[in-house]
Write an enzyme that holds these catalytic residues in place. Sequence first.
Site, short mmCIF file in Angstrom:
data_model
loop_
_atom_site.label_atom_id
_atom_site.label_comp_id
_atom_site.label_asym_id
_atom_site.label_seq_id
_atom_site.Cartn_x
_atom_site.Cartn_y
_atom_site.Cartn_z
N ASP A 232 -17.91 19.51 102.86
CA ASP A 232 -19.31 19.90 102.68
C ASP A 232 -19.41 20.77 101.41
O ASP A 232 -18.56 21.64 101.19
CB ASP A 232 -19.71 20.73 103.92
CG ASP A 232 -21.20 20.99 104.00
OD1 ASP A 232 -21.98 20.20 103.46
OD2 ASP A 232 -21.57 22.01 104.64
N ASN B 217 -27.49 18.47 108.95
CA ASN B 217 -26.40 19.47 108.90
C ASN B 217 -26.76 20.74 109.67
O ASN B 217 -27.83 21.33 109.43
CB ASN B 217 -26.15 19.89 107.46
CG ASN B 217 -25.38 18.85 106.68
OD1 ASN B 217 -25.17 17.74 107.16
ND2 ASN B 217 -24.97 19.21 105.48
N GLY C 126 -28.56 29.14 105.99
CA GLY C 126 -28.49 30.50 106.51
C GLY C 126 -29.51 30.81 107.61
O GLY C 126 -30.24 29.92 108.07
N SER D 292 -16.75 23.48 104.63
CA SER D 292 -17.12 23.90 103.28
C SER D 292 -15.83 24.30 102.55
O SER D 292 -14.79 24.50 103.20
CB SER D 292 -18.06 25.10 103.36
OG SER D 292 -17.36 26.19 103.93
P1 13P Z 1 -27.71 25.82 108.21
O1 13P Z 1 -27.37 27.09 107.50
O2 13P Z 1 -29.18 25.68 108.41
O3 13P Z 1 -26.94 25.64 109.44
O4 13P Z 1 -27.30 24.62 107.24
C1 13P Z 1 -25.98 24.17 107.19
C2 13P Z 1 -25.72 23.19 106.13
O5 13P Z 1 -26.61 22.61 105.55
C3 13P Z 1 -24.32 22.91 105.82
O6 13P Z 1 -24.18 22.13 104.70
#
Ligand code: 13P
Length: 326
Positions: free
Chosen positions: A93, A268, A190, A56
């Site tokens: 991401d 993801n 989350g 991210s």
């Molecule tokens: P989670 O918080 O469910 O692991 O999702 C992660 C996500 O979508 C990263 O882009």
Amino acid sequence: MVSFKDLGLSNTKKMFKVAQERKFAVPGYNYSNLEQLQAIIIGCGETNSPVILQNSPAAGEYANRAMVRYLGEGAVAMAKNLGYNIPIALHLDHGNSFELAKICIDKGFSSVMFDGSHLDYEENINITKKIVAYAHEKDVSVEAELGVIAGIEEHVEASEHHYTDPDQVEDFVNQTGCNSLAIAIGTSHGAYKFKVEKEEDIPELRFDILEEVRKRLGKFPIVLHGSSSIPQKYAKIINEYGGSLSKAFGIPEAQLKKATQYGVCKINIATDSRMVFTAMIRKYLAEHPDQIGPRKYLGLARQELIDMIKQRNKEVLGSADQAKYI
Ligand code: 13P
């Protein structure tokens, strides 16, 4: 400026084509430190699974953006060194601007996401389109998002969920030229995905929306964000050793598996990795108050994450043993 091809990385095009044909999902695993990255490579290497390494914007800043490129290159070298023959993509991401996408592409990322889901429809299209034009010159894949996935994902925070409108997807994909589309069908980012008291009350994802999107897009790759399962065993360990996670529930594995049969070809997972690390480190440090070596507790957490990734690839995503087809 460096091309992802010079770093030994792959874009996502062939991965998704094969995933569509063979009905599995390529894992998009997020990481923000070395041990998580190593666990992803070993877990995917040992199961012969293709993998998308995800950063991210916040994780990129944490690791240092210059470093991220070398971590990607290092991941490829590590896989080779361990004898794994798996395609590895390095993906931005939840990118939040053209400028960031450009920086990542120029540093050797093989795939970028632009998350314009909070913008109005036309603005989302315009920025995505601009990124696609730049990325495609360099054969880099672009993931876009339509519909708002609630929850907190580092830089991205949305309190309200808006399901993707199937009537918009065809126009959006045609206008932007993106390579894959993240849609909102009830997953969220989350550890707190549902306001329920117990696991049995977790609702079904909106498979009706997924089916409609699929009808409109045919074999176009669909992505599911927010797909951690929040294993209760780690929530329990965290709580037993001084943490406080209450009523944290995720997407049941059976539902994720079902989604792979409906054209979802990337799933993801970020929060589960954080849960594993937090649980194992809390437990180790509480049980070994005399220890100070990071390799001990980080190594333990890394091994636990390797095991989780192997289980996900084999039993949920179906990506195990698929690398040879790509
Ligand atoms: P989670 O918080 O469910 O692991 O999702 C992660 C996500 O979508 C990263 O882009």
